[in-house]
Design a protein around this motif. Structure first.
Motif, PDB file in Angstrom:
ATOM      1  N   UNK A   1      25.732  62.927  30.914  1.00 46.65           N
ATOM      2  CA  UNK A   1      25.811  63.923  31.985  1.00 46.65           C
ATOM      3  C   UNK A   1      27.250  64.164  32.406  1.00 46.65           C
ATOM      4  N   UNK A   2      28.043  63.108  32.476  1.00 47.83           N
ATOM      5  CA  UNK A   2      29.455  63.251  32.837  1.00 47.83           C
ATOM      6  C   UNK A   2      30.227  64.067  31.817  1.00 47.83           C
ATOM      7  N   UNK A   3      29.971  63.839  30.525  1.00 52.26           N
ATOM      8  CA  UNK A   3      30.639  64.619  29.490  1.00 52.26           C
ATOM      9  C   UNK A   3      30.224  66.087  29.553  1.00 52.26           C
ATOM     10  N   UNK A   4      28.932  66.351  29.773  1.00 50.32           N
ATOM     11  CA  UNK A   4      28.456  67.731  29.892  1.00 50.32           C
ATOM     12  C   UNK A   4      29.040  68.422  31.119  1.00 50.32           C
ATOM     13  N   UNK A   5      29.093  67.712  32.238  1.00 47.49           N
ATOM     14  CA  UNK A   5      29.660  68.285  33.447  1.00 47.49           C
ATOM     15  C   UNK A   5      31.154  68.562  33.270  1.00 47.49           C
ATOM     16  N   UNK A   6      31.869  67.659  32.628  1.00 45.74           N
ATOM     17  CA  UNK A   6      33.289  67.878  32.368  1.00 45.74           C
ATOM     18  C   UNK A   6      33.523  69.111  31.514  1.00 45.74           C
ATOM     19  N   UNK A   7      32.683  69.323  30.511  1.00 44.74           N
ATOM     20  CA  UNK A   7      32.793  70.509  29.671  1.00 44.74           C
ATOM     21  C   UNK A   7      32.525  71.776  30.474  1.00 44.74           C
ATOM     22  N   UNK A   8      31.473  71.763  31.285  1.00 44.45           N
ATOM     23  CA  UNK A   8      31.140  72.943  32.084  1.00 44.45           C
ATOM     24  C   UNK A   8      32.230  73.268  33.096  1.00 44.45           C
ATOM     25  N   UNK A   9      32.733  72.252  33.790  1.00 41.14           N
ATOM     26  CA  UNK A   9      33.780  72.493  34.783  1.00 41.14           C
ATOM     27  C   UNK A   9      35.081  72.962  34.139  1.00 41.14           C
ATOM     28  N   UNK A  10      35.442  72.386  33.011  1.00 39.99           N
ATOM     29  CA  UNK A  10      36.671  72.828  32.348  1.00 39.99           C
ATOM     30  C   UNK A  10      36.530  74.241  31.811  1.00 39.99           C
ATOM     31  N   UNK A  11      35.330  74.607  31.354  1.00 39.33           N
ATOM     32  CA  UNK A  11      35.098  75.979  30.906  1.00 39.33           C
ATOM     33  C   UNK A  11      35.258  76.956  32.059  1.00 39.33           C
ATOM     34  N   UNK A  12      34.668  76.638  33.198  1.00 38.26           N
ATOM     35  CA  UNK A  12      34.820  77.511  34.369  1.00 38.26           C
ATOM     36  C   UNK A  12      36.277  77.582  34.822  1.00 38.26           C
ATOM     37  N   UNK A  13      36.948  76.451  34.847  1.00 36.46           N
ATOM     38  CA  UNK A  13      38.351  76.439  35.259  1.00 36.46           C
ATOM     39  C   UNK A  13      39.208  77.287  34.335  1.00 36.46           C
ATOM     40  N   UNK A  14      39.031  77.124  33.036  1.00 37.56           N
ATOM     41  CA  UNK A  14      39.818  77.910  32.078  1.00 37.56           C
ATOM     42  C   UNK A  14      39.516  79.393  32.228  1.00 37.56           C
ATOM     43  N   UNK A  15      38.243  79.739  32.423  1.00 38.36           N
ATOM     44  CA  UNK A  15      37.877  81.146  32.595  1.00 38.36           C
ATOM     45  C   UNK A  15      38.561  81.740  33.821  1.00 38.36           C
ATOM     46  N   UNK A  16      38.440  81.069  34.954  1.00 36.14           N
ATOM     47  CA  UNK A  16      39.030  81.614  36.172  1.00 36.14           C
ATOM     48  C   UNK A  16      40.554  81.561  36.150  1.00 36.14           C
ATOM     49  N   UNK A  17      41.126  80.525  35.566  1.00 38.78           N
ATOM     50  CA  UNK A  17      42.586  80.390  35.555  1.00 38.78           C
ATOM     51  C   UNK A  17      43.249  81.408  34.633  1.00 38.78           C
ATOM     52  N   UNK A  18      42.638  81.705  33.490  1.00 37.57           N
ATOM     53  CA  UNK A  18      43.275  82.597  32.527  1.00 37.57           C
ATOM     54  C   UNK A  18      42.717  84.019  32.555  1.00 37.57           C
ATOM     55  N   UNK A  19      41.410  84.146  32.559  1.00 43.46           N
ATOM     56  CA  UNK A  19      40.818  85.471  32.444  1.00 43.46           C
ATOM     57  C   UNK A  19      40.937  86.272  33.731  1.00 43.46           C
TER      58      UNK A  19
END
Length: 110
Positions: free
Chosen positions: A51-69
């Motif tokens: 669950x921690x690995x999945x949550x880390x992936x989801x949060x990093x995806x959202x962060x990258x989307x909002x930070x760059x896109x």
């Protein structure tokens, strides 16, 4: 095993052998080594680790989307980012077979 690997490669187009090697190593360590040597720890914390690995992936995806896109920041240009646009599929140059009207693909009689 092979259908899973090749099916997974078609589901996430930018996947490389490095992705599969990393997933295989992590999977082997957690499902074989740790499970055999530390079964009590594994049975108690395996779900939490997953669950921690999945949550880390989801949060990093959202962060990258909002930070760059959302801020119109351009990603660095390097081979890993541009190789996808130079493939035969992206350039519409892949082998294509066109079936003429009245014909069909495959054998005439099954």
């Amino acid at each position: 095993m092979a259908p899973l690997i090749f099916g997974g490669a078609s589901a996430i187009p930018p996947a490389t052998p490095l992705n599969y090697l990393t997933w295989g190593i992590v999977g082997f360590i957690f499902q074989k080594v740790i499970r055999q040597r530390y079964f009590a720890w594994w049975s108690r914390l395996n779900f939490l680790t997953s669950s921690g690995l999945d949550l880390g992936l989801a949060l990093s995806t959202l962060f990258i989307f909002f930070a760059f896109t959302m801020t119109n920041v351009q990603a660095p240009v390097w081979w890993g980012n541009t190789v996808v646009t130079s493939t035969l599929d992206a350039n519409d140059a892949a082998v294509q077979a066109v079936v003429a009207a009245g014909e069909h693909f495959g054998p005439a009689v099954w």
